[in-house]
Design a protein around this motif. Structure first.
Motif, PDB file in Angstrom:
ATOM      1  N   ALA A   1     -31.628 -17.208  22.266  1.00  0.00           N
ATOM      2  CA  ALA A   1     -33.020 -17.556  22.580  1.00  0.00           C
ATOM      3  C   ALA A   1     -32.980 -18.805  23.436  1.00  0.00           C
ATOM      4  N   GLN A   2     -33.893 -18.864  24.407  1.00  0.00           N
ATOM      5  CA  GLN A   2     -33.876 -19.977  25.344  1.00  0.00           C
ATOM      6  C   GLN A   2     -35.243 -20.634  25.432  1.00  0.00           C
ATOM      7  N   LEU A   3     -35.249 -21.944  25.426  1.00  0.00           N
ATOM      8  CA  LEU A   3     -36.466 -22.709  25.689  1.00  0.00           C
ATOM      9  C   LEU A   3     -36.207 -23.540  26.935  1.00  0.00           C
ATOM     10  N   ARG A   4     -37.082 -23.403  27.925  1.00  0.00           N
ATOM     11  CA  ARG A   4     -36.925 -24.151  29.185  1.00  0.00           C
ATOM     12  C   ARG A   4     -38.120 -25.064  29.400  1.00  0.00           C
ATOM     13  N   LEU A   5     -37.855 -26.353  29.590  1.00  0.00           N
ATOM     14  CA  LEU A   5     -38.916 -27.310  29.900  1.00  0.00           C
ATOM     15  C   LEU A   5     -38.788 -27.720  31.356  1.00  0.00           C
ATOM     16  N   ASN A   6     -39.920 -27.933  32.010  1.00  0.00           N
ATOM     17  CA  ASN A   6     -39.843 -28.526  33.346  1.00  0.00           C
ATOM     18  C   ASN A   6     -41.112 -29.293  33.694  1.00  0.00           C
ATOM     19  N   ASN A   7     -40.930 -30.318  34.485  1.00  0.00           N
ATOM     20  CA  ASN A   7     -42.059 -31.115  34.976  1.00  0.00           C
ATOM     21  C   ASN A   7     -41.700 -31.683  36.337  1.00  0.00           C
ATOM     22  N   SER A   8     -42.492 -32.637  36.815  1.00  0.00           N
ATOM     23  CA  SER A   8     -42.277 -33.103  38.188  1.00  0.00           C
ATOM     24  C   SER A   8     -40.896 -33.722  38.367  1.00  0.00           C
ATOM     25  N   GLN A   9     -40.334 -34.231  37.296  1.00  0.00           N
ATOM     26  CA  GLN A   9     -39.034 -34.899  37.428  1.00  0.00           C
ATOM     27  C   GLN A   9     -37.877 -34.028  36.941  1.00  0.00           C
ATOM     28  N   ILE A  10     -38.177 -33.120  36.007  1.00  0.00           N
ATOM     29  CA  ILE A  10     -37.128 -32.266  35.441  1.00  0.00           C
ATOM     30  C   ILE A  10     -37.250 -30.869  36.037  1.00  0.00           C
ATOM     31  N   LYS A  11     -36.258 -30.470  36.812  1.00  0.00           N
ATOM     32  CA  LYS A  11     -36.258 -29.138  37.400  1.00  0.00           C
ATOM     33  C   LYS A  11     -36.171 -28.118  36.274  1.00  0.00           C
ATOM     34  N   TYR A  12     -35.209 -28.310  35.386  1.00  0.00           N
ATOM     35  CA  TYR A  12     -35.178 -27.552  34.140  1.00  0.00           C
ATOM     36  C   TYR A  12     -34.384 -28.305  33.088  1.00  0.00           C
ATOM     37  N   LEU A  13     -34.800 -28.114  31.829  1.00  0.00           N
ATOM     38  CA  LEU A  13     -34.037 -28.587  30.675  1.00  0.00           C
ATOM     39  C   LEU A  13     -34.021 -27.400  29.725  1.00  0.00           C
ATOM     40  N   ASP A  14     -32.854 -26.769  29.607  1.00  0.00           N
ATOM     41  CA  ASP A  14     -32.728 -25.553  28.812  1.00  0.00           C
ATOM     42  C   ASP A  14     -32.064 -25.845  27.473  1.00  0.00           C
ATOM     43  N   PHE A  15     -32.675 -25.310  26.417  1.00  0.00           N
ATOM     44  CA  PHE A  15     -32.041 -25.315  25.105  1.00  0.00           C
ATOM     45  C   PHE A  15     -31.718 -23.859  24.795  1.00  0.00           C
ATOM     46  N   ILE A  16     -30.451 -23.545  24.604  1.00  0.00           N
ATOM     47  CA  ILE A  16     -30.084 -22.166  24.311  1.00  0.00           C
ATOM     48  C   ILE A  16     -29.499 -22.082  22.900  1.00  0.00           C
ATOM     49  N   PHE A  17     -30.167 -21.246  22.097  1.00  0.00           N
ATOM     50  CA  PHE A  17     -29.774 -21.073  20.708  1.00  0.00           C
ATOM     51  C   PHE A  17     -29.014 -19.767  20.572  1.00  0.00           C
ATOM     52  N   ALA A  18     -28.090 -19.713  19.605  1.00  0.00           N
ATOM     53  CA  ALA A  18     -27.338 -18.481  19.399  1.00  0.00           C
ATOM     54  C   ALA A  18     -27.220 -18.198  17.916  1.00  0.00           C
ATOM     55  N   VAL A  19     -26.964 -16.910  17.635  1.00  0.00           N
ATOM     56  CA  VAL A  19     -26.718 -16.471  16.254  1.00  0.00           C
ATOM     57  C   VAL A  19     -25.219 -16.508  16.057  1.00  0.00           C
ATOM     58  N   LYS A  20     -24.778 -17.020  14.921  1.00  0.00           N
ATOM     59  CA  LYS A  20     -23.339 -16.961  14.627  1.00  0.00           C
ATOM     60  C   LYS A  20     -23.140 -16.217  13.306  1.00  0.00           C
ATOM     61  N   SER A  21     -21.899 -16.121  12.882  1.00  0.00           N
ATOM     62  CA  SER A  21     -21.616 -15.384  11.646  1.00  0.00           C
ATOM     63  C   SER A  21     -22.316 -16.060  10.470  1.00  0.00           C
ATOM     64  N   GLU A  22     -22.290 -15.463   9.333  1.00  0.00           N
ATOM     65  CA  GLU A  22     -22.957 -15.944   8.109  1.00  0.00           C
ATOM     66  C   GLU A  22     -24.463 -16.020   8.296  1.00  0.00           C
ATOM     67  N   ASN A  23     -25.003 -15.209   9.241  1.00  0.00           N
ATOM     68  CA  ASN A  23     -26.446 -15.173   9.454  1.00  0.00           C
ATOM     69  C   ASN A  23     -27.053 -16.552   9.663  1.00  0.00           C
ATOM     70  N   ARG A  24     -26.449 -17.319  10.537  1.00  0.00           N
ATOM     71  CA  ARG A  24     -26.987 -18.637  10.841  1.00  0.00           C
ATOM     72  C   ARG A  24     -27.244 -18.746  12.340  1.00  0.00           C
TER      73      ARG A  24
END
Ligand SMILES: *[C@@H]1O[C@H](CO)[C@@H](O)[C@H](O)[C@H]1NC(C)=O
Ligand SMILES: *[C@@H]1O[C@H](CO)[C@@H](O)[C@H](O)[C@H]1NC(C)=O
Ligand SMILES: *[C@@H]1O[C@H](CO)[C@@H](O)[C@H](O)[C@H]1NC(C)=O
Ligand SMILES: *[C@@H]1O[C@H](CO)[C@@H](O)[C@H](O)[C@H]1NC(C)=O
Ligand SMILES: *[C@@H]1O[C@H](CO)[C@@H](O)[C@H](O)[C@H]1NC(C)=O
Ligand SMILES: *[C@@H]1O[C@H](CO)[C@@H](O)[C@H](O)[C@H]1NC(C)=O
Ligand SMILES: *[C@@H]1O[C@H](CO)[C@@H](O)[C@H](O)[C@H]1NC(C)=O
Ligand SMILES: *[C@@H]1O[C@H](CO)[C@@H](O)[C@H](O)[C@H]1NC(C)=O
Ligand SMILES: *[C@@H]1O[C@H](CO)[C@@H](O)[C@H](O)[C@H]1NC(C)=O
Length: 414
Positions: free
Chosen positions: A274-297
């Motif tokens: 899952a990805q969250l992307r923020l941007n504004n006049s100074q930030i072209k992009y700031l991406d937070f990318i989340f992932a699923v790993k083993s043990e259902n976390r």
């Protein structure tokens, strides 16, 4: 008498210089009127750095600031709702158009359309003729309150592929009511000091003798923003957080608080990421990318950032081997205290009042949270359990011995 006269003309000269200074410091000024008086007032400064292709296939860069022959043809008050726009021409080289839209309590800039004309060979010498090239950007996240004069002395920079737009010393009021510009000032976020370095010009009169030394002030905590990503109609990612970026390319760190009011967000949700992307006049992009790993976390796996520093140069960092904000799927992760996400040697994100849920969001609401304090308290659990067990054991043994003693005494009585 003669003395007086010289004094008067001296004062007149000072006044003249002041006026000249004012004219020079605000080269662009527009006062549109209708039957009631002023309907739109603006004074500001801007310049554009444009990179263009030459006839021998190389690239040239020019910076264009206000020339002497500025025209405002096409600027209009419009009616009370739309058609309000500022149109500026720098000869035949540049045409710049901004249009405004009014809402109940504020207005916003619908779009900024900049066109540069490479046929103008004095401005673009040696250009491969492309004619008029449009560059469009919108600024709809900035809300200008009605009946206030908006003031922003800070330098605002917008970058697109071939153009850097710079704006500063802005005074603006559109949709002026009753023909008089407001005395109430609305100061932009950027003018409220938040950084330890001072990359921003605050003074209208530059004094060449003193260079401002950056005085370290305690950085205020950033405002908490609410971000979400939808998949179809359903919310699939939720994030609430205050974000502060810390860039240490130079000796003095550049601390930058993200203002949620002027920040856009998008993203996407896939089964495993899952990805969250923020941007504004100074930030072209700031991406937070989340992932699923083993043990259902799930966890924060990757951060990518590209932003513009105060001097207009770009700064980019990415790291896809992170491990932060780890929590079970079907729950959210929260951390109220300040936490540091170290992305690279030169870039860290300080988070405040964080709550995220990148997967399994139901009905647009956060599920039960796993708190970051639990991360540290984890080692206390075995100790507590151990201590409790020891306590129980002591009690059992004590009871046994007391019982035994009673038994004995009982025997001796008979
Ligand atoms: C353009 O604007 C920036 C920011 O105010 C300034 O530093 C720069 O000197 C300007 N460039 C020109 C050529 O006017
Ligand atoms: C702007 O309008 C003036 C007067 O109406 C005209 O002389 C001038 O050529 C126009 N400039 C542009 C760039 O259209
Ligand atoms: C503003 O201009 C853009 C493009 O120039 C146009 O798409 C948009 O409809 C305009 N908006 C208003 C409110 O006039
Ligand atoms: C572009 O510049 C050329 C030369 O100055 C001029 O003839 C032409 O009308 C301009 N085009 C536009 C769209 O302004
Ligand atoms: C404009 O005038 C109307 C009627 O006199 C008044 O109600 C309103 O408050 C005025 N608006 C401003 C911003 O002064
Ligand atoms: C910014 O990062 C530098 C280097 O990691 C660190 O020394 C400094 O304390 C940080 N400042 C803030 C406000 O996080
Ligand atoms: C993040 O940046 C890296 C390097 O630029 C790139 O390879 C990667 O695809 C980016 N990740 C996402 C999710 O866009
Ligand atoms: C802008 O600043 C960064 C560090 O703060 C520096 O690395 C870069 O070279 C500077 N760019 C220009 C064009 O001065
Ligand atoms: C990713 O991080 C782990 C632990 O932080 C490290 O052991 C591993 O070598 C890293 N992998 C890469 C490709 O950098």
């Amino acid at each position: 008498m003669r003395f007086r006269l010289t004094r008067v003309s001296g004062a007149g000269l000072v006044l003249f210089c002041l006026l000249l200074g004012a004219v020079q410091s605000y080269a662009l000024q527009l006062n549109l009127t209708d039957s009631k008086g002023t309907c739109l007032f603006a004074k500001w400064e801007m310049n554009f750095t444009i990179s263009y292709e030459t006839t021998n296939k190389t690239h040239k860069t020019v910076t264009i600031s206000e020339p002497s022959n500025v025209t405002y043809n096409g600027s209009s008050c419009g009616n009370d709702r739309n058609g309000t726009k500022i149109v500026v021409q720098f000869g035949s080289a540049i045409s710049w158009e901004v249009n405004f839209t009014k809402e109940a309590s504020y207005y916003f800039i619908d779009s900024i359309l900049l066109s540069y004309n490479t046929s103008d060979s004095t401005t673009f010498p040696g250009a491969a003729d492309k004619g008029s090239v449009p560059v469009n950007n919108s600024l709809q996240t900035v809300k200008f309150p009605l009946n206030n004069i908006y003031r922003c002395n800070s330098l605002l920079i917008f970058n697109t592929d071939s153009v850097v737009q710079r704006y500063w010393h802005i005074h603006l009021q559109a949709f002026v009511e009753n023909g008089t510009v407001s005395k109430k000032e609305h100061v932009c976020e950027e003018d409220i000091p938040v950084t330890t370095v001072a990359p921003i010009i605050h003074t209208t009169v530059p004094s060449p003798t003193t260079t401002p030394t950056p005085t370290p002030t305690p950085t205020p905590t950033p405002k908490v923003g609410n971000y979400n990503v939808t998949n179809g109609n359903a919310t699939c990612l939720l994030a609430t957080m205050g974000l502060q970026l810390n860039i240490t390319e130079e000796k003095v760190p550049f601390i930058f608080n993200i203002n949620p009011a002027t920040t856009d967000f998008t993203g996407k949700c896939l089964p495993q990421t899952a990805q969250l992307r923020l941007n504004n006049s100074q930030i072209k992009y700031l991406d937070f990318i989340f992932a699923v790993k083993s043990e259902n976390r799930f966890y924060l796996k990757e951060v990518n950032v590209s932003m513009y520093l105060a001097n207009g140069s770009a700064f980019s960092v990415s790291n896809n081997n992170l491990s932060f904000w780890d929590a079970p799927l079907g729950s959210s992760y929260m951390c109220n205290k300040e936490q540091v996400v170290s992305v690279s040697r030169t870039f860290q994100i300080n988070t405040f009042n964080l709550k995220v849920q990148p997967f399994n969001v139901t009905e647009g609401k956060y599920s039960t949270a796993q708190d970051c304090s639990a991360d540290e308290d984890n080692f206390l659990v075995p100790i507590a359990v151990g201590a409790a067990l020891a306590g129980v054991l002591t009690l059992v043994l004590l009871a046994y011995f007391i019982g035994l003693k009673r038994h004995h005494t009982g025997y001796e009585q008979f």
